[in-house]
Design an enzyme around this catalytic site. Structure first.
Site, mmCIF file in Angstrom:
data_model
loop_
_atom_site.group_PDB
_atom_site.id
_atom_site.type_symbol
_atom_site.label_atom_id
_atom_site.label_comp_id
_atom_site.label_asym_id
_atom_site.label_seq_id
_atom_site.Cartn_x
_atom_site.Cartn_y
_atom_site.Cartn_z
ATOM 1 N N LYS A 1 39.470 25.005 -23.353
ATOM 2 C CA LYS A 1 40.726 25.577 -23.854
ATOM 3 C C LYS A 1 41.303 24.621 -24.878
ATOM 4 O O LYS A 1 41.991 23.668 -24.562
ATOM 5 C CB LYS A 1 41.725 25.799 -22.712
ATOM 6 C CG LYS A 1 42.724 26.860 -23.062
ATOM 7 C CD LYS A 1 44.129 26.539 -23.336
ATOM 8 C CE LYS A 1 44.899 25.435 -23.752
ATOM 9 N NZ LYS A 1 45.545 25.582 -25.062
ATOM 10 N N GLU B 1 43.543 12.113 -19.769
ATOM 11 C CA GLU B 1 43.758 11.138 -20.856
ATOM 12 C C GLU B 1 45.122 11.479 -21.442
ATOM 13 O O GLU B 1 45.263 12.486 -22.131
ATOM 14 C CB GLU B 1 42.680 11.270 -21.927
ATOM 15 C CG GLU B 1 41.264 11.041 -21.433
ATOM 16 C CD GLU B 1 40.967 9.583 -21.129
ATOM 17 O OE1 GLU B 1 41.866 8.741 -21.269
ATOM 18 O OE2 GLU B 1 39.830 9.289 -20.742
ATOM 19 N N CYS C 1 47.433 8.698 -29.420
ATOM 20 C CA CYS C 1 47.834 8.193 -28.108
ATOM 21 C C CYS C 1 47.620 6.677 -28.032
ATOM 22 O O CYS C 1 48.286 6.001 -27.263
ATOM 23 C CB CYS C 1 47.034 8.890 -27.031
ATOM 24 S SG CYS C 1 45.270 8.903 -27.381
ATOM 25 N N GLU D 1 56.933 7.798 -25.819
ATOM 26 C CA GLU D 1 55.942 8.032 -26.866
ATOM 27 C C GLU D 1 56.551 8.936 -27.940
ATOM 28 O O GLU D 1 57.000 10.036 -27.658
ATOM 29 C CB GLU D 1 54.710 8.701 -26.255
ATOM 30 C CG GLU D 1 53.593 8.842 -27.240
ATOM 31 C CD GLU D 1 52.351 9.438 -26.599
ATOM 32 O OE1 GLU D 1 52.453 10.493 -25.965
ATOM 33 O OE2 GLU D 1 51.276 8.831 -26.749
HETATM 34 P P1 NAD Z 1 50.147 18.921 -24.675
HETATM 35 O O1 NAD Z 1 50.082 18.186 -23.405
HETATM 36 O O2 NAD Z 1 51.338 19.736 -24.973
HETATM 37 O O3 NAD Z 1 48.918 19.938 -24.798
HETATM 38 C C1 NAD Z 1 47.586 19.542 -24.609
HETATM 39 C C2 NAD Z 1 46.786 20.754 -24.199
HETATM 40 O O4 NAD Z 1 47.251 21.194 -22.923
HETATM 41 C C3 NAD Z 1 46.937 21.942 -25.154
HETATM 42 O O5 NAD Z 1 45.705 22.612 -25.246
HETATM 43 C C4 NAD Z 1 47.967 22.798 -24.430
HETATM 44 O O6 NAD Z 1 47.908 24.155 -24.778
HETATM 45 C C5 NAD Z 1 47.575 22.574 -22.970
HETATM 46 N N1 NAD Z 1 48.630 22.864 -22.000
HETATM 47 C C6 NAD Z 1 49.972 22.905 -22.205
HETATM 48 N N2 NAD Z 1 50.603 23.251 -21.064
HETATM 49 C C7 NAD Z 1 49.649 23.414 -20.118
HETATM 50 C C8 NAD Z 1 49.679 23.750 -18.729
HETATM 51 N N3 NAD Z 1 50.823 23.997 -18.094
HETATM 52 N N4 NAD Z 1 48.509 23.797 -18.056
HETATM 53 C C9 NAD Z 1 47.342 23.537 -18.673
HETATM 54 N N5 NAD Z 1 47.255 23.236 -19.982
HETATM 55 C C10 NAD Z 1 48.390 23.159 -20.702
HETATM 56 O O7 NAD Z 1 49.849 17.856 -25.781
HETATM 57 P P2 NAD Z 1 49.810 18.064 -27.341
HETATM 58 O O8 NAD Z 1 51.203 18.235 -27.811
HETATM 59 O O9 NAD Z 1 48.819 19.091 -27.723
HETATM 60 O O10 NAD Z 1 49.220 16.642 -27.788
HETATM 61 C C11 NAD Z 1 50.006 15.502 -27.894
HETATM 62 C C12 NAD Z 1 49.974 14.678 -26.625
HETATM 63 O O11 NAD Z 1 48.647 14.400 -26.239
HETATM 64 C C13 NAD Z 1 50.622 13.315 -26.815
HETATM 65 O O12 NAD Z 1 51.547 13.076 -25.790
HETATM 66 C C14 NAD Z 1 49.471 12.321 -26.730
HETATM 67 O O13 NAD Z 1 49.772 11.093 -26.230
HETATM 68 C C15 NAD Z 1 48.491 13.011 -25.908
HETATM 69 N N6 NAD Z 1 47.128 12.585 -26.274
HETATM 70 C C16 NAD Z 1 46.445 11.739 -25.456
HETATM 71 C C17 NAD Z 1 45.176 11.301 -25.795
HETATM 72 C C18 NAD Z 1 44.371 10.406 -24.906
HETATM 73 O O14 NAD Z 1 43.161 10.338 -25.064
HETATM 74 N N7 NAD Z 1 44.948 9.693 -23.979
HETATM 75 C C19 NAD Z 1 44.607 11.737 -26.981
HETATM 76 C C20 NAD Z 1 45.327 12.583 -27.795
HETATM 77 C C21 NAD Z 1 46.586 13.016 -27.412
#
Ligand code: NAD
Length: 473
Positions: A169, A244, A278, A378
């Site tokens: 997804k 992650e 991140c 963050e």
């Molecule tokens: P997000 O958590 O909003 O979304 C990530 C994914 O999760 C998307 O595909 C989203 O549609 C899905 N999602 C959202 N709500 C959900 C739910 N209730 N159940 C299951 N899936 C759900 O994050 P984002 O805004 O897309 O990305 C930014 C964030 O990601 C930042 O906080 C960043 O730190 C983190 N990030 C972490 C890493 C890492 O490797 N540690 C890498 C990149 C980004």
């Protein structure tokens, strides 16, 4: 204008049951460049069923067969690199220099999984037992927008290397990049159902994946808030989870550091991926005794970081991915000012002369205390905080005084000293005088930066369970 109306289930491109359309933007112009028809929970269930049907045969494929599949996937994604590069610039706004790396990274991670698999032993011995590493079942892979193709390919390659089948997804905001990757992976001719890609909303498709009893494992990259929800939901059926999540990484500049090297390193670590990383080094810890010198040097150096047109080779910081993300970054800059941090560079609004696009001014705050909001939360944009420390022990204490623990950086001209500092840092990775990535090494977070590890053998094992068989040796 690209209209994306298909998802990928059971080896075929199909029209989703979901009928909501979602606009795709060019963040550099704020123009709508496409629309994607989103999958819904019904589509997620169809994809899970296909992956479940494919699992028994796929889990019994040999290591060599899986390596051959990964190599076909690698070649297919590599062949689409230029198209992917265009999409990364157009849909995500990555500066061209970074976009090339991102487009190549997508195929690289598949090749790395193949290499790791070549040397991986699925059967070992423990005392009188034979221990067999067994794939978990259907893996649900949920990925964010800040490196769409890289996360899809990295998680999928590790899951397949282990012998799992997968439902992916991706973020709904990256549908053009996802379409290109999906078409490439389709060309690799894997058995139907082995991987399925359903672009939809997190609270429908993502929620279905994290709650469905036929999903054995969830591997998620994204925010800590969503990670917590997934962990809670997944606990009902005891799914294995790899999370992650976010970070607030410290860049520890020791008092013996050469600032001609430390300052560019700090800026590149902080502004990488336009600050939407991140692992960005967003808390720059500087010795009080050399603070003034550091501030002077970094103000001069930040002038060389251009936030603007991602197609301009001089640009190092592209736009934020969305209006929402731009607003979020602006809010944090305002909070920094209101809480009494001093602006050294940048600030609110767009860079001078820029009228449209979700661009942020490269922003540096100094006189930041580690208990200020901008040092704790963050931001996910090009906003860095300089925090002064008295001595090495205080630097280590500040570095560790965070709910996060993903990555840390240490700058010093004394490697032994830097190594000793690194040993006291609570983070999954510590980079000493470098920003280089090592794909064979584990990657993941301590504390609220996540659970589990990706990359190398650690990443493949995250999709397996050890099974001990006694009496056969
Ligand atoms: P997000 O958590 O909003 O979304 C990530 C994914 O999760 C998307 O595909 C989203 O549609 C899905 N999602 C959202 N709500 C959900 C739910 N209730 N159940 C299951 N899936 C759900 O994050 P984002 O805004 O897309 O990305 C930014 C964030 O990601 C930042 O906080 C960043 O730190 C983190 N990030 C972490 C890493 C890492 O490797 N540690 C890498 C990149 C980004």
């Amino acid at each position: 204008m690209q209209i994306i109306e298909q998802i990928y289930i059971d080896g075929a491109f199909v029209t989703p049951h979901g009928d909501e359309y979602f606009d795709l933007f060019n963040p550099a112009t704020e123009q709508v460049i496409g629309r994607v028809r989103l999958a819904d929970a019904d589509d997620a269930r169809r994809a899970i069923a296909a992956a479940k049907r494919a699992f028994p045969a796929f889990s019994r494929t040999s290591k060599d067969e899986r390596i051959a599949m990964l190599r076909r996937m690698h070649a297919a994604v590599l062949a689409r690199e230029d198209e992917l590069l265009e999409a990364v610039i157009e849909e995500y706004g990555a500066p061209v220099s970074r976009a090339r790396w991102m487009a190549r990274h997508a195929s690289d991670v598949i090749e790395q999984a193949a290499k790791t698999l070549e040397n991986y032993a699925f059967v070992r011995r423990a005392g009188t037992a034979e221990v067999v590493m067994q794939p978990l079942g259907v893996a649900g892979l949920i990925t964010p927008w800040n490196s769409d193709a890289g996360f899809i390919c990295g998680k999928l390659a590790a899951a397949l290397a282990a012998g799992c089948t997968a439902v992916i997804k991706p973020s709904e905001m990256s549908a053009i990049q996802t379409r290109i990757v999906t078409e490439a992976l389709h060309e690799a001719q894997l058995p139907p159902g082995v991987f399925n890609i359903v672009t939809g909303r997190g609270d429908t498709v993502g929620a279905e994946i994290s709650s469905h009893p036929d999903i054995a494992k969830v591997s998620f990259t994204g925010s800590t808030v969503v990670g917590r929800t997934i962990l809670r939901t997944a606990s009902e059926t005891f799914k294995r989870v790899t999370l992650e999540l976010g970070g607030k990484s410290p860049m520890i500049v020791l008092d013996d550091a050469n600032f001609d090297e430390a300052i560019p390193l700090a800026l590149n670590a902080g502004f990488m991926n336009s600050g939407q990383a991140c692992i960005a080094g967003t808390r720059i810890l500087v010795p009080q005794s050399r603070l003034h010198e550091f501030e002077e040097g970094i103000v001069a150096a930040v002038a060389g970081f251009q936030s603007g047109d991602p197609r301009d080779p001089q640009t190092s910081i592209g736009p934020m991915v969305s209006r929402k993300q731009w607003d979020r970054v602006q809010r944090y800059i305002r909070i920094g000012i209101d809480e009494g941090a001093r602006l050294l560079a940048g600030g609110e609004g767009r860079p001078d002369g820029v009228a449209a696009g979700w661009f942020v001014r490269p922003t540096l705050f100094t006189e930041v205390r580690n208990d200020m909001t901008i040092a704790r939360e963050e931001i996910f944009g090009p906003v860095l905080s300089i925090i002064a420390y008295r001595d090495e022990q205080e630097a280590i204490a500040i570095a560790n005084d965070t709910p996060y623990g993903l990555q840390a950086y240490v700058c010093s001209s004394d490697l032994a000293r830097a190594t000793a500092v690194a040993s006291q840092i609570e983070a999954g990775r510590v980079l000493v005088n470098t920003l280089a990535h090592e794909p064979a090494a584990p990657f993941g977070g301590f504390k609220q930066s996540g659970i589990g590890r990706e990359y190398g053998a650690y990443g493949i094992e995250a999709f397996m369970e050890p099974k001990a068989v006694l009496g056969v040796l």
